[in-house]
Scaffold this motif. Structure first.
Motif, PDB file in Angstrom:
ATOM      1  N   ARG A 100       0.830  -1.206   0.000  1.00 53.48           N
ATOM      2  CA  ARG A 100       0.000   0.000   0.000  1.00 53.48           C
ATOM      3  C   ARG A 100       0.868   1.262   0.000  1.00 53.48           C
ATOM      4  N   LEU A 101       1.929   1.257   0.827  1.00 53.11           N
ATOM      5  CA  LEU A 101       2.819   2.429   0.861  1.00 53.11           C
ATOM      6  C   LEU A 101       3.558   2.583  -0.471  1.00 53.11           C
ATOM      7  N   PHE A 102       4.013   1.451  -1.037  1.00 53.70           N
ATOM      8  CA  PHE A 102       4.719   1.487  -2.322  1.00 53.70           C
ATOM      9  C   PHE A 102       3.833   2.136  -3.379  1.00 53.70           C
ATOM     10  N   HIS A 103       2.593   1.669  -3.474  1.00 57.06           N
ATOM     11  CA  HIS A 103       1.678   2.250  -4.466  1.00 57.06           C
ATOM     12  C   HIS A 103       1.423   3.724  -4.163  1.00 57.06           C
ATOM     13  N   ALA A 104       1.272   4.060  -2.883  1.00 55.14           N
ATOM     14  CA  ALA A 104       0.955   5.444  -2.499  1.00 55.14           C
ATOM     15  C   ALA A 104       2.063   6.410  -2.932  1.00 55.14           C
ATOM     16  N   LEU A 105       3.304   5.926  -2.949  1.00 54.96           N
ATOM     17  CA  LEU A 105       4.411   6.822  -3.295  1.00 54.96           C
ATOM     18  C   LEU A 105       4.339   7.282  -4.749  1.00 54.96           C
ATOM     19  N   PHE A 106       3.550   6.569  -5.578  1.00 53.75           N
ATOM     20  CA  PHE A 106       3.388   7.000  -6.975  1.00 53.75           C
ATOM     21  C   PHE A 106       2.530   8.262  -7.075  1.00 53.75           C
ATOM     22  N   ALA A 107       1.972   8.693  -5.934  1.00 53.42           N
ATOM     23  CA  ALA A 107       1.223   9.956  -5.907  1.00 53.42           C
ATOM     24  C   ALA A 107       2.135  11.135  -5.598  1.00 53.42           C
ATOM     25  N   THR A 108       3.432  10.896  -5.380  1.00 52.41           N
ATOM     26  CA  THR A 108       4.325  12.002  -4.994  1.00 52.41           C
ATOM     27  C   THR A 108       5.091  12.560  -6.195  1.00 52.41           C
ATOM     28  N   ALA A 109       5.418  13.837  -6.095  1.00 53.72           N
ATOM     29  CA  ALA A 109       6.265  14.464  -7.119  1.00 53.72           C
ATOM     30  C   ALA A 109       7.674  13.866  -7.055  1.00 53.72           C
ATOM     31  N   ASP A 110       8.099  13.468  -5.854  1.00 54.18           N
ATOM     32  CA  ASP A 110       9.454  12.916  -5.708  1.00 54.18           C
ATOM     33  C   ASP A 110       9.625  11.616  -6.503  1.00 54.18           C
ATOM     34  N   GLN A 111       8.584  10.813  -6.623  1.00 54.96           N
ATOM     35  CA  GLN A 111       8.678   9.586  -7.438  1.00 54.96           C
ATOM     36  C   GLN A 111       8.897   9.945  -8.906  1.00 54.96           C
ATOM     37  N   LYS A 112       8.164  10.950  -9.391  1.00 49.02           N
ATOM     38  CA  LYS A 112       8.343  11.385 -10.795  1.00 49.02           C
ATOM     39  C   LYS A 112       9.770  11.895 -10.981  1.00 49.02           C
ATOM     40  N   GLU A 113      10.230  12.702 -10.020  1.00 52.73           N
ATOM     41  CA  GLU A 113      11.571  13.288 -10.099  1.00 52.73           C
ATOM     42  C   GLU A 113      12.644  12.201 -10.063  1.00 52.73           C
ATOM     43  N   GLY A 114      12.523  11.269  -9.137  1.00 50.09           N
ATOM     44  CA  GLY A 114      13.542  10.227  -8.974  1.00 50.09           C
ATOM     45  C   GLY A 114      13.673   9.373 -10.223  1.00 50.09           C
ATOM     46  N   MET A 115      12.569   8.976 -10.796  1.00 50.49           N
ATOM     47  CA  MET A 115      12.611   8.092 -11.965  1.00 50.49           C
ATOM     48  C   MET A 115      13.012   8.853 -13.219  1.00 50.49           C
ATOM     49  N   ASP A 116      12.538  10.096 -13.352  1.00 56.58           N
ATOM     50  CA  ASP A 116      12.935  10.918 -14.505  1.00 56.58           C
ATOM     51  C   ASP A 116      14.443  11.194 -14.462  1.00 56.58           C
ATOM     52  N   ALA A 117      14.958  11.483 -13.246  1.00 59.23           N
ATOM     53  CA  ALA A 117      16.391  11.766 -13.104  1.00 59.23           C
ATOM     54  C   ALA A 117      17.215  10.539 -13.507  1.00 59.23           C
ATOM     55  N   PHE A 118      16.757   9.354 -13.087  1.00 57.80           N
ATOM     56  CA  PHE A 118      17.491   8.141 -13.459  1.00 57.80           C
ATOM     57  C   PHE A 118      17.516   7.995 -14.978  1.00 57.80           C
ATOM     58  N   LEU A 119      16.349   8.130 -15.609  1.00 55.63           N
ATOM     59  CA  LEU A 119      16.268   7.894 -17.058  1.00 55.63           C
ATOM     60  C   LEU A 119      17.044   8.935 -17.844  1.00 55.63           C
ATOM     61  N   ASN A 120      17.155  10.136 -17.298  1.00 59.09           N
ATOM     62  CA  ASN A 120      17.900  11.199 -17.986  1.00 59.09           C
ATOM     63  C   ASN A 120      19.324  11.352 -17.469  1.00 59.09           C
ATOM     64  N   LYS A 121      19.767  10.366 -16.695  1.00 58.17           N
ATOM     65  CA  LYS A 121      21.160  10.310 -16.214  1.00 58.17           C
ATOM     66  C   LYS A 121      21.573  11.603 -15.522  1.00 58.17           C
ATOM     67  N   ARG A 122      20.701  12.108 -14.645  1.00 59.42           N
ATOM     68  CA  ARG A 122      21.050  13.299 -13.863  1.00 59.42           C
ATOM     69  C   ARG A 122      20.763  13.014 -12.388  1.00 59.42           C
ATOM     70  N   LYS A 123      21.266  13.910 -11.518  1.00 60.80           N
ATOM     71  CA  LYS A 123      21.060  13.753 -10.079  1.00 60.80           C
ATOM     72  C   LYS A 123      19.656  14.234  -9.723  1.00 60.80           C
ATOM     73  N   PRO A 124      18.894  13.462  -8.967  1.00 60.08           N
ATOM     74  CA  PRO A 124      17.547  13.931  -8.629  1.00 60.08           C
ATOM     75  C   PRO A 124      17.575  15.063  -7.600  1.00 60.08           C
ATOM     76  N   GLU A 125      16.583  15.921  -7.705  1.00 60.50           N
ATOM     77  CA  GLU A 125      16.422  16.973  -6.690  1.00 60.50           C
ATOM     78  C   GLU A 125      15.063  16.804  -6.037  1.00 60.50           C
ATOM     79  N   PHE A 126      15.086  16.121  -4.887  1.00 56.55           N
ATOM     80  CA  PHE A 126      13.819  15.834  -4.215  1.00 56.55           C
ATOM     81  C   PHE A 126      13.335  17.068  -3.469  1.00 56.55           C
ATOM     82  N   ARG A 127      12.021  17.339  -3.590  1.00 54.44           N
ATOM     83  CA  ARG A 127      11.441  18.518  -2.916  1.00 54.44           C
ATOM     84  C   ARG A 127      10.527  18.104  -1.772  1.00 54.44           C
ATOM     85  N   HIS A 128      10.550  16.812  -1.469  1.00 59.35           N
ATOM     86  CA  HIS A 128       9.773  16.268  -0.339  1.00 59.35           C
ATOM     87  C   HIS A 128       8.288  16.577  -0.494  1.00 59.35           C
ATOM     88  N   GLN A 129       7.823  16.352  -1.730  1.00 57.58           N
ATOM     89  CA  GLN A 129       6.413  16.592  -2.025  1.00 57.58           C
ATOM     90  C   GLN A 129       5.847  15.430  -2.811  1.00 57.58           C
TER      91      GLN A 129
END
Ligand code: HXC
Length: 259
Positions: A230-259
């Motif tokens: 449930r927590l794993f699925h819930a994290l897909f509602a966060t901006a940080d999940q989008k940021e973390g995965m986008d950063a990986f795919l674009n080979k850059r360092k993620p900048e988490f905003r805790h949102q």
């Protein structure tokens, strides 16, 4: 806020450090110290800039246990009615961001229990852990008989609780009580390195990971796995999940905003 029994500081703007500071009594723990510790940790927990906390002591002692000079005077009625030596001892558990124990020297009795309430323990090579309460005619009272067997299994937990012997850092690492052992002069660097790593991740994901690992010690495996899912699925509602995965795919360092 100023404290009498602890020192508080912030490193790199994002790691809150609490140093237990009753050197004359080897950081023996009393209600006043535990009140201050709870208040300091709660303030860090509420501070958006802080991503991780460290509790540490001195080179000689993390904490040599509850204050025996104080306890010696108590009766059963005092302790039961006033809930002394226990009332505010579990405040560490209510902290939602990670808390690392950086342990050097003695972590005995309530000191060992306090270290075990933290999320993980990094030990200096001179660390000594023990539950010597049996030698005083009592038993551990802040979770030692419950957390020690979960950490090291029944055989060693019984050995420690019944004989009151100490475990050195190497044995504690073999037994799974501590996650890392380093030379004393590297202890704070190691703990701070771990804390900074954690503080740079998404606070939401970090809190969810902590909550989910803790769930492993409550209830059944099936319930724990469902809780995690449930927590794993819930994290897909966060901006940080989008940021973390986008950063990986674009080979850059993620900048988490805790949102
Ligand atoms: C009060 C303590 C103390 C303690 C040490 N001191 N531990 N004072 N409460 N838990 C004091 C000593 O009285 C002494 O004060 C000074 O600190 C230095 O300690 P020494 O004994 O002289 O040092 P050393 O010979 O190096 O021995 C270190 C030690 C020993 C092995 C850690 O101090 C020791 O065994 N302490 C007690 C450990 C213990 O039993 N802990 C569990 C407590 S019960 P002076 O004034 O003489 O210099 C508990 C219950 C938890 O924790 C329940 C939670 C709810």
């Amino acid at each position: 806020m100023s404290y009498e029994n602890i020192e508080v500081r912030v490193e790199a703007g994002k790691v809150g450090i609490v140093t237990l500071n009753r050197p004359k009594a080897l950081n023996a723990l009393n209600d006043a110290l535990m009140n201050e510790l709870g208040a300091a940790l709660k303030a860090f927990d509420a501070d958006e800039a802080i991503g991780c906390m460290i509790i540490t002591g001195s080179e000689r002692a993390f904490a040599a246990g509850a204050d025996i000079a104080l306890m010696a005077k108590y009766s059963f009625v005092d302790t039961y009615k006033g809930d002394y030596i226990t009332r505010n001892w579990e405040s560490v558990r209510s902290i939602r961001k990670p808390v690392i124990a950086a342990v050097s020297g003695f972590a005995l009795g309530g000191g060992c229990e306090l270290a075990m309430m933290c999320d993980f323990i990094i030990a200096a090579d001179n660390a000594k852990f023990g539950q010597p309460e049996i030698k005083l005619g009592v038993i551990p009272g802040a979770g030692g008989t419950q957390r020690l067997p979960r950490a090291v299994g029944k055989a060693k937990a019984m050995d420690m609780a019944l004989t009151g012997r100490m475990m050195d850092a190497a044995e504690a690492e073999r037994a799974g009580l501590v996650s890392r052992v380093v030379p004393y002069d590297k202890l704070m660097d190691e703990a701070l390195g771990a804390a900074l790593t954690i503080a740079d991740f998404s606070q939401i994901a970090v809190m969810a990971a902590k909550e989910s690992v803790n769930r492993a010690f409550e209830g059944t495996l099936a319930d724990g796995v469902m809780f995690e899912r449930r927590l794993f699925h819930a994290l897909f509602a966060t901006a940080d999940q989008k940021e973390g995965m986008d950063a990986f795919l674009n080979k850059r360092k993620p900048e988490f905003r805790h949102q």
